[in-house]
Design a protein around this motif. Structure first.
Motif, PDB file in Angstrom:
ATOM      1  N   THR A 439       1.141  -1.474  -0.001  1.00 15.44           N
ATOM      2  CA  THR A 439       0.019   0.307   0.094  1.00 15.44           C
ATOM      3  C   THR A 439       0.733   0.810   0.202  1.00 15.44           C
ATOM      4  OG1 THR A 439      -2.255   1.108   1.221  1.00 15.44           O
ATOM      5  CG2 THR A 439      -0.427   0.268   3.012  1.00 15.44           C
ATOM      6  N   SER A 440       0.094   2.304  -0.204  1.00 10.96           N
ATOM      7  CA  SER A 440       1.305   3.924  -0.710  1.00 10.96           C
ATOM      8  C   SER A 440       0.607   4.591  -1.210  1.00 10.96           C
ATOM      9  CB  SER A 440       2.700   3.369  -1.748  1.00 10.96           C
ATOM     10  OG  SER A 440       2.490   4.824  -1.705  1.00 10.96           O
ATOM     11  N   ALA A 441       0.217   6.042  -1.333  1.00 13.21           N
ATOM     12  CA  ALA A 441      -0.938   7.104  -2.092  1.00 13.21           C
ATOM     13  C   ALA A 441      -0.292   7.112  -3.528  1.00 13.21           C
ATOM     14  CB  ALA A 441      -0.248   8.382  -1.146  1.00 13.21           C
ATOM     15  N   THR A 442       0.818   6.609  -3.310  1.00  9.30           N
ATOM     16  CA  THR A 442       1.415   6.593  -5.147  1.00  9.30           C
ATOM     17  C   THR A 442       1.343   5.030  -5.563  1.00  9.30           C
ATOM     18  OG1 THR A 442       3.519   7.442  -4.258  1.00  9.30           O
ATOM     19  CG2 THR A 442       2.428   9.778  -5.205  1.00  9.30           C
ATOM     20  N   LEU A 443       0.584   5.066  -6.138  1.00 12.52           N
ATOM     21  CA  LEU A 443       1.436   2.784  -7.297  1.00 12.52           C
ATOM     22  C   LEU A 443       0.393   2.635  -8.098  1.00 12.52           C
ATOM     23  CD1 LEU A 443       0.072   0.221  -3.862  1.00 12.52           C
ATOM     24  CD2 LEU A 443       2.656   1.527  -4.349  1.00 12.52           C
ATOM     25  N   THR A 444      -0.968   4.378  -8.615  1.00  9.77           N
ATOM     26  CA  THR A 444      -1.026   4.196 -10.519  1.00  9.77           C
ATOM     27  C   THR A 444      -0.497   4.854 -10.676  1.00  9.77           C
ATOM     28  OG1 THR A 444      -2.866   5.105  -9.633  1.00  9.77           O
ATOM     29  CG2 THR A 444      -2.922   2.627  -9.118  1.00  9.77           C
ATOM     30  N   SER A 448      -4.074   3.209 -13.285  1.00  7.92           N
ATOM     31  CA  SER A 448      -3.273   1.966 -13.916  1.00  7.92           C
ATOM     32  C   SER A 448      -2.377   1.265 -13.401  1.00  7.92           C
ATOM     33  CB  SER A 448      -3.030   1.516 -15.019  1.00  7.92           C
ATOM     34  OG  SER A 448      -2.813   0.432 -15.183  1.00  7.92           O
ATOM     35  N   PHE A 449      -2.208  -0.383 -12.220  1.00  9.37           N
ATOM     36  CA  PHE A 449      -1.147  -0.617 -11.062  1.00  9.37           C
ATOM     37  C   PHE A 449      -0.304  -1.477 -12.306  1.00  9.37           C
ATOM     38  CE2 PHE A 449      -4.514  -0.844  -8.185  1.00  9.37           C
ATOM     39  CZ  PHE A 449      -4.111  -0.012  -7.140  1.00  9.37           C
ATOM     40  N   SER A 450      -0.182  -1.066 -14.155  1.00  2.00           N
ATOM     41  CA  SER A 450       0.736  -2.096 -15.162  1.00  2.00           C
ATOM     42  C   SER A 450       1.816  -1.791 -14.288  1.00  2.00           C
ATOM     43  CB  SER A 450       0.508  -1.684 -16.003  1.00  2.00           C
ATOM     44  OG  SER A 450      -1.356  -2.248 -16.085  1.00  2.00           O
ATOM     45  N   TYR A 451       2.216  -0.561 -14.363  1.00  2.00           N
ATOM     46  CA  TYR A 451       3.421  -0.648 -14.231  1.00  2.00           C
ATOM     47  C   TYR A 451       4.568  -0.474 -12.911  1.00  2.00           C
ATOM     48  CZ  TYR A 451       8.535   2.474 -13.963  1.00  2.00           C
ATOM     49  OH  TYR A 451       9.589   2.808 -13.817  1.00  2.00           O
ATOM     50  N   PHE A 452       3.677  -0.573 -11.893  1.00  2.00           N
ATOM     51  CA  PHE A 452       4.006  -0.613 -10.281  1.00  2.00           C
ATOM     52  C   PHE A 452       3.354  -2.647 -10.671  1.00  2.00           C
ATOM     53  CE2 PHE A 452       3.459  -2.220  -6.128  1.00  2.00           C
ATOM     54  CZ  PHE A 452       4.893  -1.398  -5.763  1.00  2.00           C
ATOM     55  N   ILE A 453       3.059  -3.247 -11.097  1.00  2.00           N
ATOM     56  CA  ILE A 453       2.864  -5.186 -10.574  1.00  2.00           C
ATOM     57  C   ILE A 453       4.540  -4.815 -11.898  1.00  2.00           C
ATOM     58  CG2 ILE A 453       1.599  -6.715 -12.596  1.00  2.00           C
ATOM     59  CD1 ILE A 453      -0.525  -5.250 -11.420  1.00  2.00           C
ATOM     60  N   VAL A 466      -6.520  -2.187  -5.649  1.00  2.00           N
ATOM     61  CA  VAL A 466      -7.706  -1.878  -5.369  1.00  2.00           C
ATOM     62  C   VAL A 466      -7.357   0.509  -4.931  1.00  2.00           C
ATOM     63  CG1 VAL A 466      -9.513  -1.092  -3.518  1.00  2.00           C
ATOM     64  CG2 VAL A 466      -8.556  -3.335  -4.000  1.00  2.00           C
ATOM     65  N   VAL A 467      -8.207   1.176  -5.868  1.00  2.00           N
ATOM     66  CA  VAL A 467      -7.357   2.252  -4.869  1.00  2.00           C
ATOM     67  C   VAL A 467      -9.023   3.089  -4.503  1.00  2.00           C
ATOM     68  CG1 VAL A 467      -7.385   4.308  -6.211  1.00  2.00           C
ATOM     69  CG2 VAL A 467      -6.486   2.679  -7.801  1.00  2.00           C
ATOM     70  N   LEU A 468      -8.846   3.579  -3.216  1.00  2.00           N
ATOM     71  CA  LEU A 468      -9.410   4.148  -3.076  1.00  2.00           C
ATOM     72  C   LEU A 468      -9.527   5.058  -2.995  1.00  2.00           C
ATOM     73  CD1 LEU A 468      -8.289   2.475   0.669  1.00  2.00           C
ATOM     74  CD2 LEU A 468      -9.830   1.210  -0.498  1.00  2.00           C
ATOM     75  N   ASP A 469     -10.824   5.500  -3.027  1.00  2.00           N
ATOM     76  CA  ASP A 469     -10.515   6.875  -3.079  1.00  2.00           C
ATOM     77  C   ASP A 469     -10.846   7.424  -1.904  1.00  2.00           C
ATOM     78  OD1 ASP A 469     -12.452   6.693  -5.830  1.00  2.00           O
ATOM     79  OD2 ASP A 469     -14.239   6.436  -4.352  1.00  2.00           O
ATOM     80  N   SER A 470     -10.690   8.871  -1.950  1.00  2.00           N
ATOM     81  CA  SER A 470      -9.369  10.275  -1.111  1.00  2.00           C
ATOM     82  C   SER A 470     -11.313  10.838  -0.350  1.00  2.00           C
ATOM     83  CB  SER A 470      -8.532  11.210  -1.667  1.00  2.00           C
ATOM     84  OG  SER A 470      -8.538  11.969  -0.853  1.00  2.00           O
ATOM     85  N   SER A 471     -11.646  10.986   1.043  1.00  2.00           N
ATOM     86  CA  SER A 471     -12.316  11.775   1.317  1.00  2.00           C
ATOM     87  C   SER A 471     -11.852  13.537   1.359  1.00  2.00           C
ATOM     88  CB  SER A 471     -12.171  11.415   2.776  1.00  2.00           C
ATOM     89  OG  SER A 471     -11.084  12.174   3.812  1.00  2.00           O
ATOM     90  N   PHE A 472     -11.371  14.138   0.791  1.00  2.00           N
ATOM     91  CA  PHE A 472     -11.051  15.142   0.284  1.00  2.00           C
ATOM     92  C   PHE A 472     -11.519  15.647  -1.040  1.00  2.00           C
ATOM     93  CE2 PHE A 472      -6.160  14.764   1.957  1.00  2.00           C
ATOM     94  CZ  PHE A 472      -6.843  14.781   3.394  1.00  2.00           C
ATOM     95  N   ASP A 473     -12.217  16.535  -1.156  1.00  2.00           N
ATOM     96  CA  ASP A 473     -12.983  17.311  -2.199  1.00  2.00           C
ATOM     97  C   ASP A 473     -11.599  18.704  -2.849  1.00  2.00           C
ATOM     98  OD1 ASP A 473     -14.228  18.398  -4.237  1.00  2.00           O
ATOM     99  OD2 ASP A 473     -15.973  18.733  -2.641  1.00  2.00           O
ATOM    100  N   TYR A 474     -11.481  17.628  -3.589  1.00  2.00           N
ATOM    101  CA  TYR A 474     -10.697  18.188  -4.635  1.00  2.00           C
ATOM    102  C   TYR A 474     -10.609  19.760  -5.198  1.00  2.00           C
ATOM    103  CZ  TYR A 474      -6.465  14.999  -2.806  1.00  2.00           C
ATOM    104  OH  TYR A 474      -5.538  14.461  -2.147  1.00  2.00           O
TER     105      TYR A 474
END
Length: 695
Positions: A439-444, A448-453, A466-474
């Motif tokens: 897990t990390s804030a910067t994997l995709t 897409s996770f392809s590069y990291f995988i 899995v990408v979790l949505d942020s609770s922030f309203d950017y």
């Protein structure tokens, strides 16, 4: 345990965010189905609690420990001092969590006591010993990370930390910090460690970590780089010089003199040993000085235009076909032969002690003999590393030399690292655990996770993604501004470009009237811009700080930046991630250039070549994804809490004009973008900031 109902039973007094709940369930599912999983969890998602709760549930249910690995000490401390005490209050079951690090982190009390008897004339060593003595009255862990040792003290620590010699006939064994940490870990549900320790344990026959089947890798975007460093080698003058100095001579109070005293006590001395050894050491000292000074001059000649103190030069044996290089290789060869002669001599003398019972030896004598053994092992490794770096060739290994161009003539470091570690991680790490959650804030990249995988070695394992949505309203918290009138960097001098940056810094600082972080990719550009900004009379109210300009270390800069109401901090490399400026601590973030790595960097050049040989496009399949991940890390500095609000300034208009610019924007949350000449942007910035003040 699945679903909101089950989690709220476990955490009755805690408001679980939807993203956090999703993470808990994903982690539990990965563990129970024996799958590897990747979870990108942005800032504010509460990911630490999100993985600790299911980890504890699983550990207690299965009655086995679970590993949590981080890259930074800061996160380890946060987990142990903040998240764990909180969970111990709210969870309805007891559990144990502890930190376990490698032996090098822990003080060996026996060695330290012995060192106090040594008569040192080295000021740094004396200071470090005094520092350690005071620290021993306070520490419960004996972990060097609690100490802020000077560089000289770090050198001393190499002789004071726990190693295999610490476990034989040690009068302090009952109070050994390392053994206490291991004992605690053997009874723990959660063992917190770092990536380096986790990966080095993979190679050990006798494991330090207790047997585990599940692991959570936090700050996972660093995992591949740590693996690369672990599998690499590093050679430098100071290491060999320190070993030779520790041996000393008959006339100094070093290891050699102590060893000869041991020999004399048991009538094992040789009439020629000390003279021969001293002669070899004297010649080796001269040859190594000449060798490293020769490498320094060689790199300096080929990198004349280097403006940095630390200069890198890629080593490619087939291209170093010249007389100077051949003479350097001759020196390397001679050093190898001298080390060989030295080892042969020491091993012969050491073997004589095989006939002496350990009961007859005092603690000091045992330590002396053990330290001689350690020198022999280290010298052997040093010799093998010279062979590997200068006389062996491997296709997928990059080698380079780094020098301190303004430093001592022997301030030289030689490195070798594998270009890719995906197969190693797949075979040696992921294949041996039932479930790894990364897990990390910067994997995709572009969602897409392809590069990291592919890089991390998970392609054949088909991990959950899995990408979790942020609770922030950017869209309400951030606005992106891109001035269209910045000069093209390749069409003007670095002085002109730095002046344009400084002008924009001044404009944005005056309007935002608070704190501003400016991220650079080039030290030279940072320094030139810093000098111009410092002289700007309109910014007299601002504290202006620059990394690498004499303003202090990263931690000092961060601390000072937080203390001022109005401040401008110019940072590079390490400031792109891992610094936290919540709320009013940061009003504006400026990214000077899209963070592409320099193509001249030896690792970048070698990796690009390797990618092309594999039939890939090195720009789109390597340089661009790396830059996007770096950009995401930089972007993450701005919004750290739900009530933060700030402006993002990107001075590099390639983000708008180039084909790949959209890939950067697609990799961060959706936000409003305003792109105009700077004099038109000032009104928009003013409106955005004052809008907030007006509610």
């Amino acid at each position: 345990m699945n679903g909101r109902e089950s989690i709220t039973k476990v955490l009755p007094t805690y408001h679980v965010r939807s993203g956090q709940l999703k993470m808990m369930n994903e982690v539990l599912d990965a563990f129970s189905t024996h799958q590897h999983s990747m979870i990108e969890a942005g800032t504010g998602s509460g990911k630490t609690i999100g993985y600790l709760v299911p980890a504890l549930i699983h550990s207690i249910k299965e009655k086995r420990p679970l590993i949590v690995s981080t890259h930074t000490n800061h996160l380890q401390t946060q987990i142990l001092e903040k998240e764990i005490p909180f969970l111990q209050k709210v969870l309805p079951f007891p559990f144990i969590a502890t930190i376990l690090k490698g032996q090098r982190h822990y003080l060996c009390l026996q060695k330290f006591e012995q060192s106090l008897n040594d008569l040192d004339d080295n000021y740094d060593f004396i200071l470090a010993k005094a520092q350690i003595l005071i620290w021993l009255t306070q520490t419960e862990t004996g972990d060097v990370d609690e100490l802020n040792l000077p560089s000289g003290g770090r050198t001393l620590w190499e002789n004071l930390h726990v190693d295999n010699s610490s476990f034989h006939n040690n009068p302090f064994s009952s109070t050994c910090f390392y053994q206490k940490a291991r004992t605690k870990a053997s009874a723990a549900n959660i063992i917190i460690t770092n990536h380096a320790m986790l990966l080095s344990d993979v190679e050990r026959e006798q494991k330090i970590l207790p047997h585990y089947q599940e692991v959570i890798v936090d700050e996972a975007h660093h995992f591949q780089h740590v693996a690369t460093e672990q599998l690499g080698i590093k050679l430098h003058y100071l290491e060999l010089n320190y070993m030779m100095n520790s041996l000393g001579s008959l006339h100094t109070n070093g290891l050699l003199k102590k060893f000869i005293q041991c020999q004399q006590k048991f009538h094992l001395e040789s009439s020629t040993f000390s003279q021969k050894l001293e002669q070899i050491l004297m010649e080796l000292q001269e040859e190594t000085q000449q060798f490293f000074s020769g490498l320094h001059a060689y790199v300096l000649k080929r990198k004349k235009d280097s403006f940095l103190n630390r200069t890198s030069y890629r080593l490619q044996s087939e291209k170093e076909n010249n007389r100077t290089w051949n003479s350097i290789l001759e020196l390397a060869n001679r050093i190898q032969f001298m080390i060989h002669d030295l080892l042969k001599l020491m091993e012969t003398e050491l073997a004589k002690f095989d006939q002496i019972s350990t009961i007859e030896l005092s603690i000091t004598e045992k330590l002396t003999i053990e330290n001689i053994r350690k020198v022999i092992v280290k010298m052997n490794v040093y010799k093998k590393n010279i062979e590997f770096l200068f006389f062996e060739e491997y296709d997928s290994v990059v080698k380079w030399i780094e020098i301190e161009s303004k430093g001592a003539k022997n301030a030289v470091y030689i490195y070798a690292q594998p270009v890719q570690v995906s197969e190693y991680l797949a075979d040696k790490f992921f294949a041996h655990v039932q479930s790894a959650v990364l897990t990390s804030a910067t994997l995709t990249v572009k969602k897409s996770f392809s590069y990291f995988i592919n890089n991390i070695g998970l392609a054949d394992f088909f991990p959950k993604q899995v990408v979790l949505d942020s609770s922030f309203d950017y869209e309400k918290q951030v606005k992106l501004f891109v001035p269209t009138d910045m000069p093209v960097v390749n069409e003007v001098s670095i002085e002109e470009y730095s002046e344009a940056i400084a002008a924009h810094i001044g404009t944005v600082a005056q309007i935002s009237n608070g704190k501003m972080l400016v991220l650079f990719t080039s030290y030279e550009m940072l320094r030139k811009t810093y000098q111009i900004v410092k002289e700007d009379v309109t910014l007299e109210d601002f504290a202006i700080m620059g990394q690498g300009t004499g303003s202090g270390s990263r931690s000092r800069l961060t601390k000072n930046f937080k203390q001022f109401d109005k401040a401008i901090l110019l940072g590079t490399s390490s400031f792109w991630e891992g610094v936290d400026f919540p709320g009013e601590d940061l009003k504006a973030l400026m990214i000077v250039r899209l963070p592409f790595a320099s193509p001249d960097d030896p690792v970048v050049a070698a990796t690009s070549e390797y990618m092309e040989e594999q039939g890939a496009n090195s720009f789109y399949d390597y340089s661009l994804p790396e830059a996007i991940l770096r950009f995401k890390q930089g972007f993450g500095r701005l919004i750290r809490h739900e009530d933060d609000r700030g402006i993002l300034f990107v001075l590099d208009n390639r983000i708008i004009t180039s084909r790949y610019g959209k890939d950067f924007l697609a990799s961060i949350p959706s936000i409003d973008i305003v792109s105009k000449p700077m004099h038109h942007l000032t009104h928009s910035i003013d409106h955005w900031i004052n809008n907030k003040k007006g509610g």
